[in-house]
Design a protein around this motif. Structure first.
Motif: not given
Length: 233
Positions: A43-45, A47-50, A64-65, A68, A86, A122
């Motif tokens: 269920t990961l998105k 854009q939510d992964i850092n 790490t993010r 951008t 990406e 994550n």
């Protein structure tokens, strides 16, 4: 006129009855519509992964993010190739038609007892096993489930650091203030122009040279080994 009105009412009543019948059948027998939910493996998105961690044998890479831009933290600190990262994150959106609980199969037969690589997004881990000879798919385990997905993610990072690092010689966020090559000494002025303290050079050629240095990319990257550097004589 009255006859036409009566026919319209009859038609409306029939439509209502048909709607009630179809609704009952759909609820009673759970008729499936053309839309089916995605069979995603997580269920990961993206854009939510850092945070990213990659383990290949005894080699670990962490990233790490930052806003951008993705940054490699270990084993070196350097900007990462955002495009490659990406594509790696795309595994979070992977879909599958085949899955099985990990406790219902011998993981060794799927190459998952000693996985080829472990990717952590994550706090979610993906263990990469062997490939399936049919359809170029790979066994990947996350949580307590083994999935068979398209083998399009591992090759983005199984070459280690050289596949992930940004090939630009200068970080994308760096803005040149001083530039020196040979007898040419340049420094940036307050109006974002350049002044030349050495060799004369035309403005167009100067702008072109600085732009090339800011966008120059390495054609090949390999680990630095001090022992291989020729000794000066």
């Amino acid at each position: 006129m009255a006859g036409m009105i009566s026919k319209r009412w009859i038609i409306n009543y029939l439509l209502i009855i048909l709607i009630i019948i179809f609704t009952y059948i759909g609820n009673r027998y759970q008729v499936e519509t053309g839309f089916q939910p995605e069979n995603r493996i997580t269920t990961l998105k993206p854009q939510d992964i850092n945070r990213i961690s990659i383990q290949i044998a005894d080699y670990t890479i962490t990233l790490t993010r930052k806003a951008t831009q993705w940054q490699i933290d270990t084993p070196v600190k350097w900007p990462a190739n955002n495009i490659v990262i990406e594509r790696i994150l795309g595994i979070a959106l992977s879909e599958t038609e085949s899955s099985i609980r990990a406790d219902q199969i011998d993981l060794a037969t799927l190459g998952l007892q000693f996985p080829t690589a472990i990717l952590s997004l994550n706090d979610t881990k993906f263990l990469f096993g062997a490939t399936n000879n049919i359809g170029q798919r790979r066994y990947v385990m996350t949580g307590s489930t083994v999935y068979l997905i398209s083998d399009i993610h591992l090759h983005f990072f199984n070459q280690g650091l050289s596949a992930l690092i940004d090939r630009r010689l200068l970080p994308r966020t760096m803005r040149l203030q001083n530039f020196r090559i040979g007898s040419l000494k340049l420094s940036k002025t307050n109006d974002n122009g350049w002044q030349n303290d050495g060799k004369a050079i035309t403005p167009n050629l100067l702008d072109d040279m600085i732009t090339k240095w800011q966008t120059l990319e390495a054609s090949r990257i390999q680990p630095y080994q001090k022992t291989n550097i020729p000794k000066q004589r």
